[in-house]
Design a protein around this motif. Structure first.
Motif, mmCIF file in Angstrom:
data_model
loop_
_atom_site.group_PDB
_atom_site.id
_atom_site.type_symbol
_atom_site.label_atom_id
_atom_site.label_comp_id
_atom_site.label_asym_id
_atom_site.label_seq_id
_atom_site.Cartn_x
_atom_site.Cartn_y
_atom_site.Cartn_z
ATOM 1 N N ILE A 6 -43.712 23.053 25.253
ATOM 2 C CA ILE A 6 -43.039 24.077 24.440
ATOM 3 C C ILE A 6 -41.521 23.965 24.590
ATOM 4 C CG2 ILE A 6 -42.647 26.558 24.190
ATOM 5 C CD1 ILE A 6 -45.603 26.966 24.895
ATOM 6 N N ALA A 7 -41.071 23.766 25.843
ATOM 7 C CA ALA A 7 -39.629 23.604 26.090
ATOM 8 C C ALA A 7 -39.101 22.365 25.382
ATOM 9 C CB ALA A 7 -39.367 23.519 27.590
ATOM 10 N N LEU A 8 -39.839 21.259 25.492
ATOM 11 C CA LEU A 8 -39.435 20.023 24.814
ATOM 12 C C LEU A 8 -39.422 20.218 23.309
ATOM 13 C CD1 LEU A 8 -38.742 17.001 24.958
ATOM 14 C CD2 LEU A 8 -41.213 16.528 24.928
ATOM 15 N N TYR A 9 -40.410 20.925 22.817
ATOM 16 C CA TYR A 9 -40.520 21.243 21.388
ATOM 17 C C TYR A 9 -39.267 21.971 20.902
ATOM 18 C CZ TYR A 9 -42.749 23.321 17.203
ATOM 19 O OH TYR A 9 -43.055 23.718 15.928
ATOM 20 N N MET A 10 -38.839 22.981 21.645
ATOM 21 C CA MET A 10 -37.669 23.777 21.262
ATOM 22 C C MET A 10 -36.385 22.957 21.346
ATOM 23 S SD MET A 10 -38.703 27.372 23.136
ATOM 24 C CE MET A 10 -37.218 28.206 22.570
ATOM 25 N N VAL A 11 -36.262 22.126 22.391
ATOM 26 C CA VAL A 11 -35.065 21.292 22.550
ATOM 27 C C VAL A 11 -34.938 20.301 21.397
ATOM 28 C CG1 VAL A 11 -33.994 19.495 23.956
ATOM 29 C CG2 VAL A 11 -34.928 21.524 25.050
ATOM 30 N N ILE A 12 -36.045 19.662 21.048
ATOM 31 C CA ILE A 12 -36.001 18.674 19.967
ATOM 32 C C ILE A 12 -35.750 19.350 18.625
ATOM 33 C CG2 ILE A 12 -37.401 16.981 18.694
ATOM 34 C CD1 ILE A 12 -38.634 16.169 21.324
ATOM 35 N N MET A 13 -36.279 20.556 18.440
ATOM 36 C CA MET A 13 -35.977 21.316 17.219
ATOM 37 C C MET A 13 -34.478 21.584 17.116
ATOM 38 S SD MET A 13 -38.562 22.277 15.181
ATOM 39 C CE MET A 13 -38.165 23.898 14.552
ATOM 40 N N LEU A 14 -33.872 21.964 18.249
ATOM 41 C CA LEU A 14 -32.433 22.206 18.274
ATOM 42 C C LEU A 14 -31.662 20.942 17.944
ATOM 43 C CD1 LEU A 14 -29.873 23.840 18.970
ATOM 44 C CD2 LEU A 14 -30.254 23.227 21.372
ATOM 45 N N VAL A 15 -32.046 19.830 18.556
ATOM 46 C CA VAL A 15 -31.374 18.553 18.320
ATOM 47 C C VAL A 15 -31.491 18.145 16.856
ATOM 48 C CG1 VAL A 15 -31.434 16.078 18.837
ATOM 49 C CG2 VAL A 15 -31.605 17.751 20.690
ATOM 50 N N THR A 16 -32.681 18.310 16.286
ATOM 51 C CA THR A 16 -32.885 17.961 14.876
ATOM 52 C C THR A 16 -32.009 18.818 13.958
ATOM 53 O OG1 THR A 16 -35.177 17.337 15.347
ATOM 54 C CG2 THR A 16 -34.603 17.694 13.050
ATOM 55 N N ASN A 17 -31.938 20.113 14.248
ATOM 56 C CA ASN A 17 -31.112 21.008 13.429
ATOM 57 C C ASN A 17 -29.632 20.634 13.508
ATOM 58 O OD1 ASN A 17 -33.269 22.562 12.506
ATOM 59 N ND2 ASN A 17 -33.181 23.944 14.252
ATOM 60 N N ILE A 18 -29.172 20.280 14.702
ATOM 61 C CA ILE A 18 -27.776 19.867 14.850
ATOM 62 C C ILE A 18 -27.514 18.590 14.074
ATOM 63 C CG2 ILE A 18 -26.081 18.976 16.513
ATOM 64 C CD1 ILE A 18 -27.182 20.949 18.537
ATOM 65 N N MET A 19 -28.443 17.643 14.122
ATOM 66 C CA MET A 19 -28.272 16.396 13.374
ATOM 67 C C MET A 19 -28.296 16.640 11.875
ATOM 68 S SD MET A 19 -27.476 14.110 15.440
ATOM 69 C CE MET A 19 -27.229 13.051 14.020
ATOM 70 N N GLN A 20 -29.049 17.638 11.431
ATOM 71 C CA GLN A 20 -29.031 17.992 10.010
ATOM 72 C C GLN A 20 -27.640 18.468 9.597
ATOM 73 O OE1 GLN A 20 -33.455 19.935 10.190
ATOM 74 N NE2 GLN A 20 -32.202 20.558 8.476
ATOM 75 N N VAL A 21 -27.031 19.285 10.448
ATOM 76 C CA VAL A 21 -25.681 19.781 10.160
ATOM 77 C C VAL A 21 -24.682 18.625 10.125
ATOM 78 C CG1 VAL A 21 -23.798 21.235 10.990
ATOM 79 C CG2 VAL A 21 -26.157 22.051 11.125
ATOM 80 N N LEU A 22 -24.744 17.750 11.127
ATOM 81 C CA LEU A 22 -23.834 16.605 11.197
ATOM 82 C C LEU A 22 -24.009 15.691 9.989
ATOM 83 C CD1 LEU A 22 -24.020 15.671 14.985
ATOM 84 C CD2 LEU A 22 -22.010 16.490 13.754
ATOM 85 N N PHE A 23 -25.253 15.430 9.623
ATOM 86 C CA PHE A 23 -25.507 14.563 8.463
ATOM 87 C C PHE A 23 -24.998 15.204 7.184
ATOM 88 C CE2 PHE A 23 -28.113 13.260 4.862
ATOM 89 C CZ PHE A 23 -27.948 11.878 4.902
ATOM 90 N N ALA A 24 -25.257 16.502 7.019
ATOM 91 C CA ALA A 24 -24.825 17.194 5.799
ATOM 92 C C ALA A 24 -23.311 17.187 5.669
ATOM 93 C CB ALA A 24 -25.351 18.630 5.797
ATOM 94 N N ILE A 25 -22.599 17.439 6.764
ATOM 95 C CA ILE A 25 -21.140 17.440 6.730
ATOM 96 C C ILE A 25 -20.616 16.042 6.421
ATOM 97 C CG2 ILE A 25 -19.061 17.699 8.151
ATOM 98 C CD1 ILE A 25 -20.470 19.972 9.598
ATOM 99 N N THR A 26 -21.206 15.031 7.053
ATOM 100 C CA THR A 26 -20.747 13.655 6.863
ATOM 101 C C THR A 26 -21.082 13.138 5.475
ATOM 102 O OG1 THR A 26 -21.071 13.253 9.228
ATOM 103 C CG2 THR A 26 -20.810 11.328 7.816
ATOM 104 N N ALA A 27 -22.339 13.313 5.048
ATOM 105 C CA ALA A 27 -22.758 12.828 3.729
ATOM 106 C C ALA A 27 -22.098 13.630 2.609
ATOM 107 C CB ALA A 27 -24.279 12.911 3.607
ATOM 108 N N GLY A 28 -21.992 14.942 2.816
ATOM 109 C CA GLY A 28 -21.371 15.782 1.799
ATOM 110 C C GLY A 28 -19.887 15.533 1.634
ATOM 111 N N SER A 29 -19.276 14.919 2.638
ATOM 112 C CA SER A 29 -17.842 14.630 2.584
ATOM 113 C C SER A 29 -17.565 13.211 2.110
ATOM 114 C CB SER A 29 -17.221 14.826 3.977
ATOM 115 O OG SER A 29 -17.439 16.137 4.454
#
Length: 266
Positions: free
Chosen positions: A150-173
């Motif tokens: 469960i802890a690993l699940y939550m950590v990876i969810m957080l990491v994935t969400n952060i990468m979504q933000v980084l990708f959106a900012i980079t690709a959108g720019s």
């Protein structure tokens, strides 16, 4: 990477500290007023506003971090940060770690808001030891393997969400989707989140269905014959974790490629 991380982390702390401190101050003030004057209409209005700030404060702080990230590398300060002699991988690493740190800080403040608000408003006292007791109880009932997954699940969810933000900012720019704008960043983030989220929900639902089908229930539907299956409840998270890992790697590779290409053109 260390110097870049230190610089952007300090900048984000300065720009978000108000949104992190203000809810705590309001919680202390209005919870104290509630104890002193009871359910006074003005006090209750203040309590309502405080609860709103407690919820949106950390969220606004994290949104500010994303806006700052955009302005640094693709907005008004892009010329300065592009001139720093640092590799794309180090830039991406510094940005990612900064998001992790700011998320942890915002989460810590949210936890402090909760403890302060409950302790002052209700008159009862909640200690950190109470949280550890809940964790120990969950550990004994659910099992160490399930807790770890469960802890690993939550950590990876957080990491994935952060990468979504980084990708959106980079690709959108970039020029891939047309002219650069903040609105395009938001649209890219929404599109990526919908696609990733839809597939994730399907995988999670399928994993839960497979797990439920592995339970054998007797004719009276009252007792689970194969109770040991509960000790394998962590299996529900395996496929979603694997999916999020793949998505995270793809997003990281895409972010790296687009940013590196932008630097080489510049």
């Amino acid at each position: 990477m260390g110097k870049l991380l230190g610089r952007i982390f300090k900048e984000d702390i300065k720009s978000t500290i108000l949104w992190l401190i203000l809810p705590l101050v309001l919680a202390i003030v209005f919870a104290s007023l509630l104890k002193a004057f009871g359910e006074n209409p003005l006090v209750m209005i203040g309590m309502g506003l405080t609860m709103a700030f407690v919820v949106i404060g950390p969220f606004v702080a994290l949104v500010s971090v994303a806006i700052n990230d955009y302005e640094r590398f693709y907005g008004k300060y892009a010329s300065f940060y592009s001139a720093i002699p640092i590799e794309t991988g180090s830039i991406l690493g510094a940005r990612f770690i900064n998001y992790i740190l700011m998320t942890l800080i915002a989460s810590l403040f949210a936890f402090v808001y909760f403890l302060t608000f409950v302790n002052l408003a209700s008159g009862s006292t909640i200690y950190l030891s109470d949280a550890f007791e809940v964790f120990e109880r969950a550990l004994s009932e659910i099992g160490g393997a399930n807790i770890a997954l469960i802890a690993l699940y939550m950590v990876i969810m957080l990491v994935t969400n952060i990468m979504q933000v980084l990708f959106a900012i980079t690709a959108g720019s970039s020029r891939i989707f047309g002219r650069q704008s903040k609105l395009k960043v938001v649209l890219v983030f929404m599109a990526v989140s919908l696609i990733i989220g839809y597939i994730f929900v399907a995988i999670q639902a399928n994993s839960a269905m497979v797990y439920e089908n592995s339970l054998y229930i007797d004719d009276n539907l009252s007792n689970i014959v194969n109770a040991k299956v509960y000790n394998r409840g962590y299996q529900i998270t395996i496929a979603p974790i694997a999916y999020n890992l793949i998505v995270t790697l793809l997003l990281a590779a895409g972010t790296y490629y687009i940013h590196d290409k932008k630097l080489s053109v510049a």
